[in-house]
Design a protein around this motif. Structure first.
Motif, mmCIF file in Angstrom:
data_model
loop_
_atom_site.group_PDB
_atom_site.id
_atom_site.type_symbol
_atom_site.label_atom_id
_atom_site.label_comp_id
_atom_site.label_asym_id
_atom_site.label_seq_id
_atom_site.Cartn_x
_atom_site.Cartn_y
_atom_site.Cartn_z
ATOM 1 N N LYS A 102 16.419 -43.654 33.455
ATOM 2 C CA LYS A 102 17.375 -44.694 33.315
ATOM 3 C C LYS A 102 18.493 -44.715 32.175
ATOM 4 O O LYS A 102 17.933 -44.522 31.088
ATOM 5 C CB LYS A 102 16.481 -46.021 33.349
ATOM 6 N N THR A 103 19.776 -44.949 32.391
ATOM 7 C CA THR A 103 20.474 -45.174 31.339
ATOM 8 C C THR A 103 21.195 -46.259 31.070
ATOM 9 O O THR A 103 21.148 -47.278 31.865
ATOM 10 C CB THR A 103 21.838 -44.161 31.876
ATOM 11 N N THR A 104 20.900 -46.880 29.676
ATOM 12 C CA THR A 104 21.716 -48.072 29.393
ATOM 13 C C THR A 104 22.614 -47.819 28.268
ATOM 14 O O THR A 104 22.783 -46.742 27.642
ATOM 15 C CB THR A 104 20.227 -49.151 28.903
ATOM 16 N N VAL A 105 23.264 -49.122 28.204
ATOM 17 C CA VAL A 105 24.525 -49.064 27.086
ATOM 18 C C VAL A 105 24.477 -50.171 26.618
ATOM 19 O O VAL A 105 24.251 -51.424 27.365
ATOM 20 C CB VAL A 105 25.835 -48.687 27.979
ATOM 21 N N ARG A 106 24.973 -50.346 25.258
ATOM 22 C CA ARG A 106 25.402 -51.502 24.383
ATOM 23 C C ARG A 106 26.412 -51.293 23.531
ATOM 24 O O ARG A 106 26.463 -50.394 23.036
ATOM 25 C CB ARG A 106 24.043 -51.776 23.701
ATOM 26 N N PHE A 107 27.351 -52.015 23.633
ATOM 27 C CA PHE A 107 28.670 -51.907 22.732
ATOM 28 C C PHE A 107 28.470 -52.244 21.378
ATOM 29 O O PHE A 107 27.743 -53.084 20.958
ATOM 30 C CB PHE A 107 29.782 -52.770 23.374
ATOM 31 N N PRO A 108 29.054 -51.429 20.509
ATOM 32 C CA PRO A 108 28.742 -51.994 19.025
ATOM 33 C C PRO A 108 28.949 -53.397 18.509
ATOM 34 O O PRO A 108 29.899 -53.925 19.251
ATOM 35 C CB PRO A 108 29.577 -50.856 18.256
ATOM 36 N N GLU A 109 28.710 -53.880 17.624
ATOM 37 C CA GLU A 109 29.341 -55.047 17.027
ATOM 38 C C GLU A 109 29.755 -54.888 15.609
ATOM 39 O O GLU A 109 29.500 -54.131 14.807
ATOM 40 C CB GLU A 109 27.698 -55.886 16.777
ATOM 41 N N ARG A 110 30.873 -55.748 15.619
ATOM 42 C CA ARG A 110 31.474 -56.006 14.320
ATOM 43 C C ARG A 110 31.687 -57.452 13.764
ATOM 44 O O ARG A 110 32.147 -58.215 14.586
ATOM 45 C CB ARG A 110 33.165 -55.109 14.366
ATOM 46 N N GLU A 111 31.338 -57.650 12.630
ATOM 47 C CA GLU A 111 31.240 -58.989 12.197
ATOM 48 C C GLU A 111 30.354 -59.723 13.162
ATOM 49 O O GLU A 111 30.798 -60.946 13.105
ATOM 50 C CB GLU A 111 32.539 -59.356 12.055
ATOM 51 N N GLY A 112 29.305 -59.307 13.559
ATOM 52 C CA GLY A 112 28.467 -60.116 14.350
ATOM 53 C C GLY A 112 28.780 -60.362 15.873
ATOM 54 O O GLY A 112 28.042 -61.057 16.705
ATOM 55 N N ARG A 113 30.135 -59.664 16.113
ATOM 56 C CA ARG A 113 30.492 -59.872 17.706
ATOM 57 C C ARG A 113 30.384 -58.402 18.217
ATOM 58 O O ARG A 113 30.826 -57.548 17.724
ATOM 59 C CB ARG A 113 31.790 -60.563 17.520
ATOM 60 N N PRO A 114 30.249 -58.479 19.591
ATOM 61 C CA PRO A 114 30.405 -57.113 20.345
ATOM 62 C C PRO A 114 31.855 -56.666 20.275
ATOM 63 O O PRO A 114 32.925 -57.509 20.312
ATOM 64 C CB PRO A 114 29.957 -57.530 21.860
ATOM 65 N N SER A 115 32.019 -55.176 20.112
ATOM 66 C CA SER A 115 33.240 -54.762 20.065
ATOM 67 C C SER A 115 33.675 -54.053 21.349
ATOM 68 O O SER A 115 33.131 -52.995 21.486
ATOM 69 C CB SER A 115 33.319 -54.108 18.883
ATOM 70 N N TYR A 116 34.376 -54.578 22.097
ATOM 71 C CA TYR A 116 34.816 -54.047 23.243
ATOM 72 C C TYR A 116 36.235 -54.704 24.061
ATOM 73 O O TYR A 116 36.423 -55.840 23.486
ATOM 74 C CB TYR A 116 33.844 -53.954 24.298
ATOM 75 N N HIS A 117 36.717 -53.972 24.905
ATOM 76 C CA HIS A 117 37.971 -54.627 25.310
ATOM 77 C C HIS A 117 37.983 -54.663 26.741
ATOM 78 O O HIS A 117 37.344 -53.631 27.417
ATOM 79 C CB HIS A 117 39.117 -53.599 25.135
ATOM 80 N N ASP A 124 34.477 -48.156 21.891
ATOM 81 C CA ASP A 124 34.206 -46.788 20.994
ATOM 82 C C ASP A 124 32.978 -46.811 20.770
ATOM 83 O O ASP A 124 32.156 -47.875 20.268
ATOM 84 C CB ASP A 124 35.348 -46.747 19.977
ATOM 85 N N ALA A 125 32.392 -45.418 20.599
ATOM 86 C CA ALA A 125 31.189 -45.165 20.110
ATOM 87 C C ALA A 125 29.954 -46.224 20.692
ATOM 88 O O ALA A 125 29.254 -46.831 19.833
ATOM 89 C CB ALA A 125 31.226 -45.113 18.472
ATOM 90 N N ALA A 126 29.872 -46.434 21.899
ATOM 91 C CA ALA A 126 28.771 -47.170 22.381
ATOM 92 C C ALA A 126 27.584 -46.576 22.237
ATOM 93 O O ALA A 126 27.422 -45.477 22.274
ATOM 94 C CB ALA A 126 29.177 -47.546 23.998
ATOM 95 N N GLN A 127 26.559 -47.594 22.105
ATOM 96 C CA GLN A 127 25.119 -46.793 22.187
ATOM 97 C C GLN A 127 24.567 -46.965 23.446
ATOM 98 O O GLN A 127 24.402 -47.785 24.182
ATOM 99 C CB GLN A 127 24.410 -47.854 20.987
ATOM 100 N N MET A 128 24.043 -45.461 23.600
ATOM 101 C CA MET A 128 23.528 -45.228 24.763
ATOM 102 C C MET A 128 21.971 -45.134 24.709
ATOM 103 O O MET A 128 21.944 -44.067 23.852
ATOM 104 C CB MET A 128 24.281 -44.233 25.678
ATOM 105 N N TRP A 129 21.281 -45.100 25.786
ATOM 106 C CA TRP A 129 19.890 -44.663 25.800
ATOM 107 C C TRP A 129 19.728 -43.948 27.029
ATOM 108 O O TRP A 129 20.084 -44.406 28.079
ATOM 109 C CB TRP A 129 18.891 -45.824 25.632
ATOM 110 N N ARG A 130 19.050 -42.837 27.145
ATOM 111 C CA ARG A 130 18.331 -42.266 28.563
ATOM 112 C C ARG A 130 16.743 -42.305 28.181
ATOM 113 O O ARG A 130 16.384 -41.809 27.443
ATOM 114 C CB ARG A 130 19.077 -40.843 28.421
ATOM 115 N N ILE A 131 16.303 -43.256 29.417
ATOM 116 C CA ILE A 131 14.907 -43.388 29.152
ATOM 117 C C ILE A 131 14.209 -42.781 30.238
ATOM 118 O O ILE A 131 14.676 -42.773 31.452
ATOM 119 C CB ILE A 131 14.518 -44.834 29.187
#
Length: 228
Positions: free
Chosen positions: A1-16, A34-41
């Protein structure tokens, strides 16, 4: 399973987030980071007897994995008494774009759109096949979104352009129609690639089928995604 989480900047998710529209109708929503955190489990053997039991048995004293008993494999060297069930995963950061169609569409359409857009991005931006990866989310049996991510370290910046440049997505859509043997201006069905010997009914290796998406081959149909 692949999951993704966008990075946080100043405590808020950073995405457009942006939307693809025609005549004020939203066709799809695009979310880029940019530079989203991804896991493959890896939850375990696909053909395990108990589908609710996850992971693999690891000999924590000697570092050996137990072989798959479901395939009749025997351990030549018995494991020590100290074992643990482990769910392995890998973690990385990649530039990532999520595409979510506004309407609920079929598995066949989602699989075909996924292949068509990936191939079109690669042609439009002259990328190698291993520079761009794509997966359905949350999984292949429940396709709600399509996740594109740049496989190469650092990325080529293509996915950001798809979201930021006004004509980028429409250019990719035109490429996708060409790849699927349609005239992008008139919608005329060309039936096959210019160098193909036989007509393409649903999918072929000149349009949607690739070595990497063999699991999706029964679902692929170029005809069902033409209007989208």
């Amino acid at each position: 399973k692949t999951t993704v989480r966008f990075p946080e900047r100043e405590g808020r998710p950073s995405y457009h987030v942006s939307q693809a529209k025609i005549n004020n109708e939203t066709l799809a929503t695009l979310t880029y980071g940019d530079a989203a955190q991804m896991w493959r489990i890896n939850f375990g053997w696909k053909r395990r007897a108990n589908q609710n039991q996850y992971g693999f048995v690891l000999d924590i004293e000697r570092g050996y994995w137990r072989k798959n008993e479901q395939l009749g494999e025997e351990d030549d060297d018995p494991m020590s008494p100290k074992t643990a069930r482990v769910i392995p995963f890998v973690e990385d950061r990649r530039n990532c774009l999520l595409l979510k169609p506004s309407d609920n569409i079929s598995l066949e359409e989602m699989a075909s759109i996924q292949s068509a857009i990936k191939n079109a991005i690669q042609v439009e931006y002259q990328l190698e096949d291993n520079e761009l990866a794509v997966e359905p989310l949350p999984d292949i049996d429940n396709r709600l979104q399509i996740m594109f991510y740049e496989s190469a370290e650092g990325g080529a910046g293509v996915l950001r352009r798809l979201q930021e440049e006004p004509n980028a997505l429409s250019n990719v859509a035109s490429r996708a129609l060409e790849i699927c043997h349609f005239d992008p201006e008139t919608g005329e069905d060309k039936h096959k690639a210019s160098n193909a010997k036989e007509d393409c009914e649903a999918a072929c290796y000149f349009c949607l089928m690739t070595y990497g998406n063999q699991k999706d081959h029964p679902l692929l149909d170029r005809q069902c995604i033409k209007d989208f």
